[in-house]
Design a protein around this motif. Structure first.
Motif, short mmCIF file in Angstrom:
data_model
loop_
_atom_site.label_atom_id
_atom_site.label_comp_id
_atom_site.label_asym_id
_atom_site.label_seq_id
_atom_site.Cartn_x
_atom_site.Cartn_y
_atom_site.Cartn_z
N ALA A 31 0.84 -1.20 0.00
CA ALA A 31 0.00 0.00 0.00
C ALA A 31 0.88 1.25 0.00
O ALA A 31 1.95 1.26 0.58
CB ALA A 31 -0.91 0.00 1.21
N ASP A 32 0.40 2.30 -0.66
CA ASP A 32 1.09 3.59 -0.64
C ASP A 32 0.53 4.50 0.44
O ASP A 32 1.23 5.38 0.94
CB ASP A 32 0.97 4.28 -2.00
CG ASP A 32 1.73 3.53 -3.08
OD1 ASP A 32 2.97 3.50 -3.00
OD2 ASP A 32 1.10 2.97 -4.00
N ILE A 33 -0.74 4.30 0.79
CA ILE A 33 -1.37 5.10 1.83
C ILE A 33 -2.54 4.32 2.42
O ILE A 33 -3.23 3.58 1.69
CB ILE A 33 -1.85 6.46 1.27
CG1 ILE A 33 -2.29 7.40 2.38
CG2 ILE A 33 -2.93 6.29 0.21
CD1 ILE A 33 -2.48 8.84 1.93
N LEU A 34 -2.76 4.43 3.73
CA LEU A 34 -3.84 3.75 4.41
C LEU A 34 -4.79 4.79 5.00
O LEU A 34 -4.35 5.77 5.61
CB LEU A 34 -3.31 2.87 5.54
CG LEU A 34 -2.30 1.78 5.15
CD1 LEU A 34 -1.76 1.09 6.39
CD2 LEU A 34 -2.93 0.77 4.21
N VAL A 35 -6.09 4.56 4.81
CA VAL A 35 -7.11 5.45 5.35
C VAL A 35 -8.01 4.65 6.26
O VAL A 35 -8.66 3.69 5.82
CB VAL A 35 -7.94 6.12 4.23
CG1 VAL A 35 -8.98 7.06 4.84
CG2 VAL A 35 -7.03 6.88 3.27
N ILE A 36 -8.06 5.00 7.54
CA ILE A 36 -8.92 4.32 8.51
C ILE A 36 -10.28 5.01 8.49
O ILE A 36 -10.39 6.19 8.81
CB ILE A 36 -8.33 4.37 9.94
CG1 ILE A 36 -6.86 3.94 9.93
CG2 ILE A 36 -9.16 3.50 10.87
CD1 ILE A 36 -6.62 2.55 9.45
N ASN A 37 -11.30 4.27 8.11
CA ASN A 37 -12.65 4.83 8.03
C ASN A 37 -13.26 4.97 9.42
O ASN A 37 -13.05 4.12 10.28
CB ASN A 37 -13.54 3.93 7.16
CG ASN A 37 -14.84 4.61 6.77
OD1 ASN A 37 -15.03 5.79 7.02
ND2 ASN A 37 -15.72 3.84 6.15
N ASP A 38 -13.98 6.05 9.62
CA ASP A 38 -14.69 6.42 10.85
C ASP A 38 -14.88 5.25 11.82
O ASP A 38 -15.70 4.37 11.60
CB ASP A 38 -16.05 6.99 10.45
CG ASP A 38 -16.75 7.64 11.64
OD1 ASP A 38 -16.07 7.91 12.64
OD2 ASP A 38 -17.95 7.87 11.55
N SER A 39 -14.09 5.23 12.89
CA SER A 39 -14.18 4.17 13.91
C SER A 39 -13.93 4.78 15.27
O SER A 39 -13.39 5.88 15.39
CB SER A 39 -13.16 3.06 13.61
OG SER A 39 -11.85 3.58 13.68
#
Length: 246
Positions: free
Chosen positions: A135-143
């Motif tokens: 992965a180049d970038i990780l986005v954690i969705n609303d948690s």
């Protein structure tokens, strides 16, 4: 050409990331792949050439009214070949900036910039080290704050260099996420430009052997998948192919 690929991992398999993405980067198109069932299982075929005009006859295209979101459907193997070719050989339109959705993007589009959207909790089998490392970038969705904090800490422990952002997918991106994406876009385009320059400098014919391409990719410190994709863009054919390395 700038291509980003989107993968979802965790409880929610879909989010509004694509819609929010094009609000932030309105010169992008979103291309979503919807594979249908394979007609029949046959012998494994690799590196089978197919003219683009013939290939697209087996693919259905559906644009939204704004012509920002394109859904293409058909047999998966044909969809993947079509996506790889449509950027350079489509007579009606060429896609300069795209966000690719659908399927396993890291495996299906290894030549693209990889964005992974994660919704904790994530089964360990889905979040394997190989996926994270590519992965180049990780986005954690609303948690929940405590859950996401522990999750990000665990990711950073093993992969400290990968940018990680906690976002709410119902809202616009934070300035930090947008700035990070823009920086990644610039690096991706710079890599493509370096590959293009080396091809023009080293090659006098519009072809390159698989062995030579892999060696040049190593020297440039870029993936063979990206190198092969730039060869497509510049019109160089790869000969003596080593079983779909590119």
């Amino acid at each position: 050409m700038l291509a980003a690929a989107l993968s979802y991992k965790g409880r929610d398999e879909e989010s509004d990331f694509g819609s929010i993405f094009v609000r932030q980067f309105n010169d992008f198109k979103v291309v979503k792949l919807t594979p249908c069932d394979e007609a029949e299982k046959g012998r494994l075929q690799l590196c089978q050439p197919e003219e683009y005009k013939e290939l697209v006859k087996h693919i259905q295209k559906k644009w939204d009214p704004s012509e920002t979101f394109l859904e293409i459907s058909g047999l998966k193997v044909k969809l993947l070949r079509a996506v790889r070719q449509m950027f350079f050989f489509d007579e009606e339109r060429k896609y300069e900036k795209v966000l690719l959705e659908g399927g396993d993007s890291i495996k299906d589009f290894p030549w693209a910039l990889q964005i992974v959207v994660i919704q904790p909790p994530v089964p360990e089998a889905e979040l394997n080290p190989e996926l994270i490392s590519r992965a180049d970038i990780l986005v954690i969705n609303d948690s929940p704050e405590d859950q996401s904090r522990d999750f990000i800490a665990g990711l950073k422990l093993h992969h400290p260099d990968i940018p990680v952002f906690k976002e709410k997918m119902r809202e616009d991106f934070s300035n930090e996420l947008k700035d990070s994406l823009e920086a990644l876009f610039a690096v991706y385009l710079e890599k493509r430009e370096r590959i293009r320059a080396v091809l023009e400098e080293k090659l006098s014919e519009p072809s390159i052997s698989c062995e030579q391409a892999r060696r040049m990719a190593r020297e440039l410190r870029v993936s063979s998948f990206l190198f092969g994709n730039v060869c497509d863009e510049c019109g160089y054919s790869i000969t003596h192919c080593g079983l779909s390395c590119f």
